[in-house]
Scaffold this active site. Structure first.
Site, short mmCIF file in Angstrom:
data_model
loop_
_atom_site.label_atom_id
_atom_site.label_comp_id
_atom_site.label_asym_id
_atom_site.label_seq_id
_atom_site.Cartn_x
_atom_site.Cartn_y
_atom_site.Cartn_z
N HIS A 77 -11.51 8.75 -11.50
CA HIS A 77 -11.50 7.59 -10.60
C HIS A 77 -12.48 6.53 -11.13
O HIS A 77 -13.55 6.86 -11.63
CB HIS A 77 -11.87 8.01 -9.18
CG HIS A 77 -11.59 6.93 -8.18
ND1 HIS A 77 -12.43 5.85 -8.02
CD2 HIS A 77 -10.55 6.74 -7.34
CE1 HIS A 77 -11.90 5.04 -7.10
NE2 HIS A 77 -10.77 5.57 -6.67
N LYS A 92 -13.29 9.30 -0.33
CA LYS A 92 -14.54 8.89 -0.97
C LYS A 92 -15.74 9.52 -0.23
O LYS A 92 -15.66 10.67 0.15
CB LYS A 92 -14.60 7.36 -1.03
CG LYS A 92 -13.32 6.79 -1.70
CD LYS A 92 -13.38 5.33 -2.01
CE LYS A 92 -12.07 4.91 -2.68
NZ LYS A 92 -12.09 3.53 -3.13
N ASN A 145 -7.79 9.25 -0.46
CA ASN A 145 -9.09 9.45 -1.10
C ASN A 145 -10.15 9.00 -0.10
O ASN A 145 -10.33 7.80 0.11
CB ASN A 145 -9.17 8.63 -2.40
CG ASN A 145 -10.53 8.73 -3.05
OD1 ASN A 145 -11.39 9.49 -2.61
ND2 ASN A 145 -10.74 7.94 -4.10
N GLY A 172 -10.40 -1.67 -2.84
CA GLY A 172 -11.34 -2.06 -1.80
C GLY A 172 -11.49 -3.57 -1.65
O GLY A 172 -12.41 -4.04 -0.97
N GLU A 223 -14.52 4.65 -9.73
CA GLU A 223 -15.88 4.70 -9.17
C GLU A 223 -16.70 5.78 -9.85
O GLU A 223 -17.92 5.64 -10.00
CB GLU A 223 -15.80 4.92 -7.65
CG GLU A 223 -15.31 3.66 -6.94
CD GLU A 223 -14.62 3.89 -5.62
OE1 GLU A 223 -14.64 5.01 -5.10
OE2 GLU A 223 -14.02 2.92 -5.11
N GLU A 267 -4.56 2.59 -10.72
CA GLU A 267 -5.41 1.88 -9.75
C GLU A 267 -6.11 0.72 -10.47
O GLU A 267 -7.19 0.93 -11.06
CB GLU A 267 -6.47 2.82 -9.17
CG GLU A 267 -5.91 3.97 -8.39
CD GLU A 267 -6.89 4.47 -7.34
OE1 GLU A 267 -6.46 4.61 -6.19
OE2 GLU A 267 -8.06 4.70 -7.66
N SER A 282 -5.87 -1.06 -2.25
CA SER A 282 -5.58 -1.83 -1.03
C SER A 282 -4.18 -1.58 -0.49
O SER A 282 -3.49 -2.50 -0.04
CB SER A 282 -5.81 -3.33 -1.27
OG SER A 282 -7.16 -3.57 -1.62
P1 13P Z 1 -8.63 1.20 -1.35
O1 13P Z 1 -7.33 1.69 -0.79
O2 13P Z 1 -9.74 1.18 -0.34
O3 13P Z 1 -8.46 -0.09 -2.08
O4 13P Z 1 -9.10 2.28 -2.44
C1 13P Z 1 -8.21 2.68 -3.41
C2 13P Z 1 -8.78 3.86 -4.12
O5 13P Z 1 -9.77 3.76 -4.80
C3 13P Z 1 -8.10 5.16 -3.94
O6 13P Z 1 -8.54 6.08 -4.86
#
Ligand code: 13P
Length: 259
Positions: free
Chosen positions: A95, A11, A9, A173, A97, A167, A213
């Site tokens: 997601h 982003k 992803n 993150g 976010e 997740e 992560s």
């Molecule tokens: P990270 O791997 O940066 O923690 O992000 C995970 C994520 O949101 C994947 O969709």
């Protein structure tokens, strides 16, 4: 046996040129990566370039979100038919976010999952609890509520095409991954609910990915867990060398689940 999926992803990172550069470097690095499916989710403006760059390879590409309707006066949105017309095969839905910053609800996710399946796009549906949910003992309740809304009236005969990504919001993150045991235990809770909804045979076919992560140093341990069928990777997917290591270490031949 469930084929693992290792997904990136990206982003809101990487221009079209940066995405193509990544793919040129990444492809030779994963030549003998085993049989995991590899899927890239670039930002919308890079999706066409990514699809062109991965054509003929084992990599697939999809969008980070979409609307459920095919067209209409919805500024800023992209439809399922627009995605299939450029060759996208997957779509990320729900997601955290997008739920946090773009008001996406699991009722929207429900409409989007159904639209994705109607257009032969593989939906990767994100679930996950906040830190406070886990600390207060509400992880299972939160996941049940999310699945209740996201999967409402979802037809059983399409369920095998769904991919779930667990997740935990507190692991995204932050550098703090769920331990393999906690992730596995939570995946079991999700699979039990999938069994209740769709039956054991179908639920046993469905892939449940872990995200939060994931890095080269923890992916093998995560993938060794019987309920973890792949990874959805954010930060660790932005560099071709790092992501290729995740793909290589993330491949696991798992024993058949007992009947
Ligand atoms: P990270 O791997 O940066 O923690 O992000 C995970 C994520 O949101 C994947 O969709």
């Amino acid at each position: 046996m469930r084929t693992p999926i290792i997904a990136a992803n990206w982003k809101m990172y990487k221009s079209p040129a940066e995405s193509v550069k990544f793919i040129r470097e990444f492809l030779p690095m994963i030549e003998s990566h085993g049989d995991s499916e590899v899927v890239l989710f670039p930002t919308a403006t890079s999706l066409v370039s990514v699809i062109d760059a991965v054509r003929g390879s084992v990599i697939r590409a999809g969008a980070q979100t979409m609307h459920w309707l095919n067209e209409g006066p919805y500024t800023g949105q992209t439809s399922p038919t627009m995605l299939t017309s450029i060759g996208a095969t997957h779509v990320l839905l729900g997601h955290s976010e997008r739920r946090l910053y773009a008001n996406e609800t699991y009722e929207h996710v429900n409409l989007k999952i159904k639209a994705a399946c109607a257009h032969a796009l593989t939906p990767v549906v994100c679930l996950g609890e906040m830190l406070s949910d886990r600390q207060e003992g509400y992880t299972a309740d939160t996941l049940m509520a999310q699945m209740g809304a996201a999967l409402a009236n979802f037809p059983q005969d399409r369920a095998h095409t769904l991919v779930i990504a667990y997740e935990p919001v507190w692991a995204i993150g932050t550098g703090s991954t769920a331990s393999p045991e906690i992730a596995n235990e939570t995946h079991s809770i999700i699979r039990e609910e999938l069994k209740r909804r769709f039956g054991a045979e179908i639920a046993d076919e469905m892939r449940i990915l872990y995200g939060g992560s994931v890095k080269p140093s923890n992916v093998a341990e995560l993938m060794a867990q019987p309920e973890i069928d792949g990874a959805l990777v954010g930060g660790g997917s932005l560099d071709p060398e790092t992501f290729s290591q995740i793909v290589r270490f993330g491949h696991r031949d798992k024993p058949e689940r007992p009947a």
